[in-house]
Write a protein that holds these residues in place. Structure first.
Motif, PDB file in Angstrom:
ATOM      1  N   PHE A  38       0.845  -1.215   0.019  1.00 56.45           N
ATOM      2  CA  PHE A  38      -0.120   0.076   0.013  1.00 56.45           C
ATOM      3  C   PHE A  38       0.706   1.180   0.078  1.00 56.45           C
ATOM      4  CE2 PHE A  38      -2.275   3.449   2.120  1.00 56.45           C
ATOM      5  CZ  PHE A  38      -3.395   3.659   1.112  1.00 56.45           C
ATOM      6  N   GLY A  39       1.937   1.401   0.818  1.00 52.47           N
ATOM      7  CA  GLY A  39       2.893   2.377   0.935  1.00 52.47           C
ATOM      8  C   GLY A  39       3.556   2.634  -0.559  1.00 52.47           C
ATOM      9  N   GLU A  40       3.980   1.426  -1.152  1.00 50.18           N
ATOM     10  CA  GLU A  40       4.659   1.587  -2.265  1.00 50.18           C
ATOM     11  C   GLU A  40       3.660   2.278  -3.526  1.00 50.18           C
ATOM     12  OE1 GLU A  40       5.916  -2.167  -3.558  1.00 50.18           O
ATOM     13  OE2 GLU A  40       7.351  -2.362  -1.894  1.00 50.18           O
ATOM     14  N   GLU A  41       2.529   1.954  -3.580  1.00 48.09           N
ATOM     15  CA  GLU A  41       1.541   2.367  -4.478  1.00 48.09           C
ATOM     16  C   GLU A  41       1.141   3.831  -4.065  1.00 48.09           C
ATOM     17  OE1 GLU A  41       1.161   0.632  -7.184  1.00 48.09           O
ATOM     18  OE2 GLU A  41       1.820  -1.264  -6.580  1.00 48.09           O
ATOM     19  N   ALA A  42       0.912   4.395  -2.868  1.00 49.85           N
ATOM     20  CA  ALA A  42       0.823   5.527  -2.540  1.00 49.85           C
ATOM     21  C   ALA A  42       1.842   6.572  -3.028  1.00 49.85           C
ATOM     22  CB  ALA A  42       0.558   5.528  -1.078  1.00 49.85           C
ATOM     23  N   SER A  43       3.232   5.817  -2.626  1.00 45.83           N
ATOM     24  CA  SER A  43       4.309   6.631  -3.140  1.00 45.83           C
ATOM     25  C   SER A  43       4.367   6.801  -4.523  1.00 45.83           C
ATOM     26  CB  SER A  43       5.624   6.043  -2.828  1.00 45.83           C
ATOM     27  OG  SER A  43       5.794   5.889  -1.316  1.00 45.83           O
ATOM     28  N   GLU A  44       4.216   5.894  -5.424  1.00 42.36           N
ATOM     29  CA  GLU A  44       4.032   5.915  -6.765  1.00 42.36           C
ATOM     30  C   GLU A  44       2.894   6.856  -7.317  1.00 42.36           C
ATOM     31  OE1 GLU A  44       3.756   2.121  -8.216  1.00 42.36           O
ATOM     32  OE2 GLU A  44       5.622   1.219  -7.310  1.00 42.36           O
ATOM     33  N   LEU A  45       1.724   6.905  -6.620  1.00 40.28           N
ATOM     34  CA  LEU A  45       0.618   7.957  -6.908  1.00 40.28           C
ATOM     35  C   LEU A  45       1.244   9.396  -6.733  1.00 40.28           C
ATOM     36  CD1 LEU A  45      -2.440   8.782  -7.694  1.00 40.28           C
ATOM     37  CD2 LEU A  45      -2.709   8.163  -5.232  1.00 40.28           C
ATOM     38  N   VAL A  64      -3.768   2.139  -5.720  1.00 38.64           N
ATOM     39  CA  VAL A  64      -3.914   2.598  -4.441  1.00 38.64           C
ATOM     40  C   VAL A  64      -5.275   1.958  -3.894  1.00 38.64           C
ATOM     41  CG1 VAL A  64      -4.222   4.576  -2.917  1.00 38.64           C
ATOM     42  CG2 VAL A  64      -2.471   4.416  -4.440  1.00 38.64           C
ATOM     43  N   ILE A  65      -6.325   2.175  -4.866  1.00 41.00           N
ATOM     44  CA  ILE A  65      -7.766   1.736  -4.257  1.00 41.00           C
ATOM     45  C   ILE A  65      -7.663   0.302  -3.981  1.00 41.00           C
ATOM     46  CG2 ILE A  65     -10.151   1.644  -4.970  1.00 41.00           C
ATOM     47  CD1 ILE A  65      -9.723   4.378  -6.426  1.00 41.00           C
ATOM     48  N   TYR A  66      -7.066  -0.380  -4.914  1.00 38.44           N
ATOM     49  CA  TYR A  66      -6.974  -1.907  -4.814  1.00 38.44           C
ATOM     50  C   TYR A  66      -6.534  -2.384  -3.568  1.00 38.44           C
ATOM     51  CZ  TYR A  66      -5.522  -6.374  -5.266  1.00 38.44           C
ATOM     52  OH  TYR A  66      -5.139  -8.049  -4.904  1.00 38.44           O
ATOM     53  N   HIS A  67      -5.180  -1.589  -3.321  1.00 34.06           N
ATOM     54  CA  HIS A  67      -4.294  -2.170  -2.124  1.00 34.06           C
ATOM     55  C   HIS A  67      -5.148  -1.724  -0.977  1.00 34.06           C
ATOM     56  CE1 HIS A  67      -1.326  -3.379  -5.214  1.00 34.06           C
ATOM     57  NE2 HIS A  67      -1.090  -4.076  -4.238  1.00 34.06           N
TER      58      HIS A  67
END
Length: 90
Positions: A38-45, A64-67
């Protein structure tokens, strides 16, 4: 597809216990891995929001929504509980 549809897909993947399911693999790895993803995806966003295209920002927002939904599911938090909290904040 709506977020509710995605949530139902996640629920169905969990119920079938399909070993090839990314959702099941992620849940099996436990809370630390789920939080990390989740943190990785949020950072990428955030990066794509600041420097990327609209298309990439949308793609990362979906990740982010999926994770987030998987994270909530792993904590046994239902969408109804989320909706109740949202209603309190009106």
């Amino acid at each position: 597809m709506k977020i509710e549809d995605l949530n139902e897909i996640i629920n169905s993947r969990i119920k079938t216990s399909n070993k090839n399911s990314y959702t099941n693999k992620l849940l099996k790895q436990g809370p630390k891995k789920i939080a990390q993803k989740f943190g990785e995806e949020a950072s990428e966003l955030i990066i794509d929001f600041l420097k990327g295209s609209k298309k990439r920002t949308i793609e990362e927002a979906v990740d982010v929504i999926y994770h987030l939904l998987v994270l909530l599911k792993s904590k046994k938090i239902t969408m109804n509980e989320i909706y109740k909290e949202l209603d309190k904040r009106r």
